[in-house]
Design an enzyme around this catalytic site. Structure first.
Site, PDB file in Angstrom:
ATOM      1  N   ASP A 154      43.524 -38.933  37.241  1.00 26.22           N
ATOM      2  CA  ASP A 154      43.893 -37.652  37.006  1.00 26.22           C
ATOM      3  C   ASP A 154      43.562 -37.136  35.368  1.00 26.22           C
ATOM      4  OD1 ASP A 154      44.549 -36.855  39.414  1.00 26.22           O
ATOM      5  OD2 ASP A 154      46.571 -36.809  39.385  1.00 26.22           O
ATOM      6  N   HIS A 167      40.909 -34.665  30.871  1.00 29.00           N
ATOM      7  CA  HIS A 167      39.863 -34.645  29.737  1.00 29.00           C
ATOM      8  C   HIS A 167      38.425 -33.660  30.030  1.00 29.00           C
ATOM      9  CE1 HIS A 167      42.415 -37.759  28.109  1.00 29.00           C
ATOM     10  NE2 HIS A 167      41.635 -37.466  26.974  1.00 29.00           N
TER      11      HIS A 167
END
Length: 264
Positions: A45, A50
């Site tokens: 995750d 990002h």
């Protein structure tokens, strides 16, 4: 279709990235890291977060899908052994687009006229680097309370299973257009009072936080962090933009909650 593949950077994720890239090119898809139509993340995750921030300026044109190389995540939900199946789906199958709400955070400053606007997938937190956070809380333009404590966490529905849950907040289905405010160790005695419960605000309500003590404020925006002493206010509301997921199979949210927190 234009695609890009991002990796957590470890050996397993990098090897899987090369495999996915090779398969997709064999199917005739075009690798495009500038304007991808689908972003495939490999890692967890955190890798997904990002990638979301990297392509947050293309949300209306880009869909996301995640492959996990660690623990099963809420965003990275495909397993490494399912890569071939996923690649065939991407190349051959028209996919369903599922949209989930985001949080808009607007930070205003004392020392400059322009404000800063951010989009958040999981949560925004407000703390101080030392001492307690003291701030006025306004909801929908009306004074609500003066908060004193360690900090506040404002989360999206899809982020309600993260830091918000650890603070005792409610788990919300990610399709609900809302945001949640959870307290971090609020001070409650005869002098100082807060509501003491998580608040769930609908899409058309705005939360405005006005710091009252002149200390360095720390604002986190998912994995990003800002430190500033000259913050005038922090405004949070449900964003007009949404994150788009490429869905190739049913993915029951409550089943994922059970698997993550309760087990079989």
């Amino acid at each position: 279709m234009r695609y890009t593949v991002t990796s957590r950077g470890d050996d397993t994720s990098n090897a899987l990235r090369k495999k996915v890239d090779k398969y997709l090119k064999e199917f005739g898809l075009t690798e495009d890291s500038e304007t991808p139509e689908i972003v495939i993340t490999i890692g967890g995750d955190g890798t997904f977060l990002h990638a979301f921030h990297q392509y947050s300026n293309l949300l209306s044109e880009t869909c996301f899908v995640g492959i996990h190389t660690g623990h099963l995540g809420f965003y990275a939900d495909w397993k490494p052994e399912e890569v071939e199946k996923l690649v065939i789906h991407i190349a051959k199958t028209p996919f369903q687009v599922v949209e989930y709400p985001l949080l808009e955070v607007v930070v205003r400053h004392y020392d400059r006229p322009q404000s800063d606007r951010y989009l958040v997938l999981n949560e925004c937190t407000i703390k101080t680097l030392e001492g307690s956070l003291v701030c006025d809380v306004e909801i929908k333009g009306e004074p609500f309370e003066t908060f004193r404590g360690d900090g506040l966490c404002i989360s999206t529905p899809s982020g309600s299973t993260a830091y918000n849950k650890a603070l005792g907040g409610a788990i919300l289905h990610p399709s609900l257009a809302s945001m949640q405010i959870a307290e971090m160790a609020s001070i409650n005695n005869r002098v100082y009072r807060t509501v003491g419960s998580p608040l769930i605000l609908p899409q058309h309500h705005t939360c405005l936080l006005k710091p009252l003590n002149e200390v360095d404020m720390q604002i986190t925006l998912d994995h990003k962090s800002i430190v500033d002493q000259c913050i005038k206010s922090i405004q949070c509301r449900v964003a007009e933009e949404k994150v788009r997921f490429a869905r190739f199979r049913p993915l029951p949210f409550w089943k994922r909650v059970k698997e993550s927190f309760i087990g079989e």
